[in-house]
Enzyme design. Structure first.
Site, PDB file in Angstrom:
ATOM      1  N   GLU A  57       2.792  -3.495   0.879  1.00  0.00           N
ATOM      2  CA  GLU A  57       2.431  -2.808  -0.112  1.00  0.00           C
ATOM      3  C   GLU A  57       3.281  -3.501  -1.447  1.00  0.00           C
ATOM      4  O   GLU A  57       4.186  -2.905  -2.187  1.00  0.00           O
ATOM      5  CB  GLU A  57       2.707  -1.296  -0.418  1.00  0.00           C
ATOM      6  CG  GLU A  57       1.956  -0.505   0.602  1.00  0.00           C
ATOM      7  CD  GLU A  57       2.014   0.983   0.417  1.00  0.00           C
ATOM      8  OE1 GLU A  57       3.049   1.467   0.088  1.00  0.00           O
ATOM      9  OE2 GLU A  57       1.348   1.617   1.053  1.00  0.00           O
TER      10      GLU A  57
ATOM     11  N   ASN B  79       0.235  -5.848   4.599  1.00  0.00           N
ATOM     12  CA  ASN B  79      -0.558  -4.607   4.493  1.00  0.00           C
ATOM     13  C   ASN B  79      -0.628  -3.960   3.119  1.00  0.00           C
ATOM     14  O   ASN B  79       0.446  -4.262   2.449  1.00  0.00           O
ATOM     15  CB  ASN B  79       0.108  -3.801   5.631  1.00  0.00           C
ATOM     16  CG  ASN B  79      -0.745  -2.508   5.945  1.00  0.00           C
ATOM     17  OD1 ASN B  79      -1.949  -2.464   6.306  1.00  0.00           O
ATOM     18  ND2 ASN B  79      -0.184  -1.317   5.731  1.00  0.00           N
TER      19      ASN B  79
ATOM     20  N   HIS C 105      -7.401   3.860   2.236  1.00  0.00           N
ATOM     21  CA  HIS C 105      -7.395   5.348   1.896  1.00  0.00           C
ATOM     22  C   HIS C 105      -8.515   5.423   0.810  1.00  0.00           C
ATOM     23  O   HIS C 105      -8.322   4.852  -0.317  1.00  0.00           O
ATOM     24  CB  HIS C 105      -6.186   5.776   1.143  1.00  0.00           C
ATOM     25  CG  HIS C 105      -5.163   5.444   2.197  1.00  0.00           C
ATOM     26  ND1 HIS C 105      -5.085   6.182   3.425  1.00  0.00           N
ATOM     27  CD2 HIS C 105      -3.847   4.567   2.432  1.00  0.00           C
ATOM     28  CE1 HIS C 105      -3.652   6.007   4.031  1.00  0.00           C
ATOM     29  NE2 HIS C 105      -3.166   4.856   3.655  1.00  0.00           N
TER      30      HIS C 105
ATOM     31  N   GLU D 266      -5.026   2.252   7.827  1.00  0.00           N
ATOM     32  CA  GLU D 266      -4.561   3.443   7.427  1.00  0.00           C
ATOM     33  C   GLU D 266      -6.049   4.333   6.889  1.00  0.00           C
ATOM     34  O   GLU D 266      -5.940   4.955   6.151  1.00  0.00           O
ATOM     35  CB  GLU D 266      -3.800   3.388   6.477  1.00  0.00           C
ATOM     36  CG  GLU D 266      -2.458   2.789   6.859  1.00  0.00           C
ATOM     37  CD  GLU D 266      -1.409   2.926   5.964  1.00  0.00           C
ATOM     38  OE1 GLU D 266      -1.350   3.637   5.091  1.00  0.00           O
ATOM     39  OE2 GLU D 266      -0.496   2.076   6.007  1.00  0.00           O
TER      40      GLU D 266
ATOM     41  N   ASP E 273      -8.650   6.773   5.811  1.00  0.00           N
ATOM     42  CA  ASP E 273      -9.180   8.173   5.637  1.00  0.00           C
ATOM     43  C   ASP E 273      -9.990   8.257   4.439  1.00  0.00           C
ATOM     44  O   ASP E 273      -9.779   7.565   3.565  1.00  0.00           O
ATOM     45  CB  ASP E 273      -7.916   9.145   5.667  1.00  0.00           C
ATOM     46  CG  ASP E 273      -6.700   8.906   4.659  1.00  0.00           C
ATOM     47  OD1 ASP E 273      -6.911   8.029   3.873  1.00  0.00           O
ATOM     48  OD2 ASP E 273      -5.437   9.160   5.112  1.00  0.00           O
TER      49      ASP E 273
END
Ligand code: 9MR
Length: 316
Positions: free
Chosen positions: A138, A179, A215, A243, A245
């Protein structure tokens, strides 16, 4: 007749996501504090062939004071992975969050020394049991500029290559990733990430993969996700969904299932997309509390998303 019944029974017993994870791995973020919850550990072991420690390898947790490593919780996860034949994604070495206080007061050479030492010690400790590390996490703002952080404010961009070099020196076999989130489609942030990866590759920096956190929310699955992934693999790196979702966002569980399916298919359609990790498989423990974003509900009932992921995995 008996045989058919037996087959049907066996078929249903054997139907787990990982049984269909041939081209790509299918993983979940896990936390060892939930292992005492039998349903949690059963589903984790049966369904997934990869895991990511949700928090246990973050700096503030694993080295809360200088040189005093708390490896226990992370080791529990590595042992779980070994027991159930899963690979492990290490998460994460350099991030603007979870920086312990003793580190955030440092600057310049002192900070640099501690950064290299942390990466070297942690990666060496787990050498041989980690498939891939998220080395830097990030580092971009939404407009593609670099995020203001302890790392950037002290070293500008040089910490990035230094972090990758230190990780590679400590475990030459681990795949080393950058990432980030909101980079799933073509935008200012993913363009900046793309340009950085290209530059690092041209400088010979040991970077092997790009993690797309993913996400998302129902109704917001980017239509150019696969195209965007493919431009990164064309640079000679792997890509992974790290990651995943998908918030239900007021829509039906079937719509959520379709969204999960779309993301899995996007990965499968790109050579070099090596795997998908869900950021926690059950709503019971998800970091998202304002919505329901996981494939299993908070009572461990599989939502339609589970069958949809399974069907998508079987396509290749
Ligand atoms: O899910 C994680 C949550 O339990 C932690 O409190 C939080 C801060 O460490 O991090 C969450 O995981 C984040 C991941 O490490 C990096 N990308 C965003 C994830 C969700 O916030």
């Amino acid at each position: 007749m008996k045989l058919i019944v037996l087959f049907a029974l066996f078929g249903s017993i054997a139907a787990h996501l990982r049984d269909h994870a041939n081209k790509i791995y299918i993983g979940s973020a896990l936390a060892p504090s939930h292992f005492t919850d039998a349903q949690y550990s059963t589903i984790a072991a049966e369904e997934f062939n990869s895991l990511t420690p949700e928090n246990e390898m973050k700096w503030a947790n694993v080295e809360p004071s200088k040189g005093k490593y708390n490896y226990g919780p992370a080791e529990k996860l590595v042992e779980f992975a070994q027991q159930y034949d899963m690979i492990v994604r290490g998460h994460t070495l350099i991030w603007h969050q979870e920086v312990p206080d003793w580190v955030s007061v440092l600057s310049g050479d002192d900070l640099h020394e501690v950064m290299i030492d942390h990466i070297t010690t942690l990666v060496t400790h787990f050498k041989g049991s980690i498939y891939a590390w998220d080395v830097v996490n990030e580092i971009f703002n939404e407009d593609g500029s670099y995020r203001s952080s302890l790392w950037y404010n002290n070293f500008q961009t040089s910490f990035i290559a230094d972090a990758f070099q230190a990780a590679a020196a400590a475990d030459p076999s681990a795949k080393l990733y950058i990432n980030d989130y909101n980079v799933e489609y073509t935008n200012a942030k993913s363009n900046a990430l793309y340009n950085l990866v290209k530059e690092l590759k041209s400088q010979g920096v040991p970077i092997h993969g790009v993690g797309f956190q993913t996400h998302l929310a129902v109704g917001q699955i980017p239509s150019d996700f696969a195209t965007n992934l493919a431009r990164f693999t064309a640079l000679g790196v792997d890509v992974a969904i790290t990651e995943l979702d998908i918030k239900q966002n007021g829509q039906s569980q079937d719509a959520q299932a379709a969204a999960y399916s779309e993301v899995i298919k996007d990965c499968l359609s790109v050579n070099g997309c090596v795997g998908v990790t869900i950021w926690g498989f059950t709503d019971k423990y998800s970091w998202i509390s304002s919505d329901t974003a996981c494939p299993w509900d908070s009572n461990y009932q599989a939502k339609p998303a589970v069958a949809a992921i399974e069907a998508a995995l079987q396509l290749m």
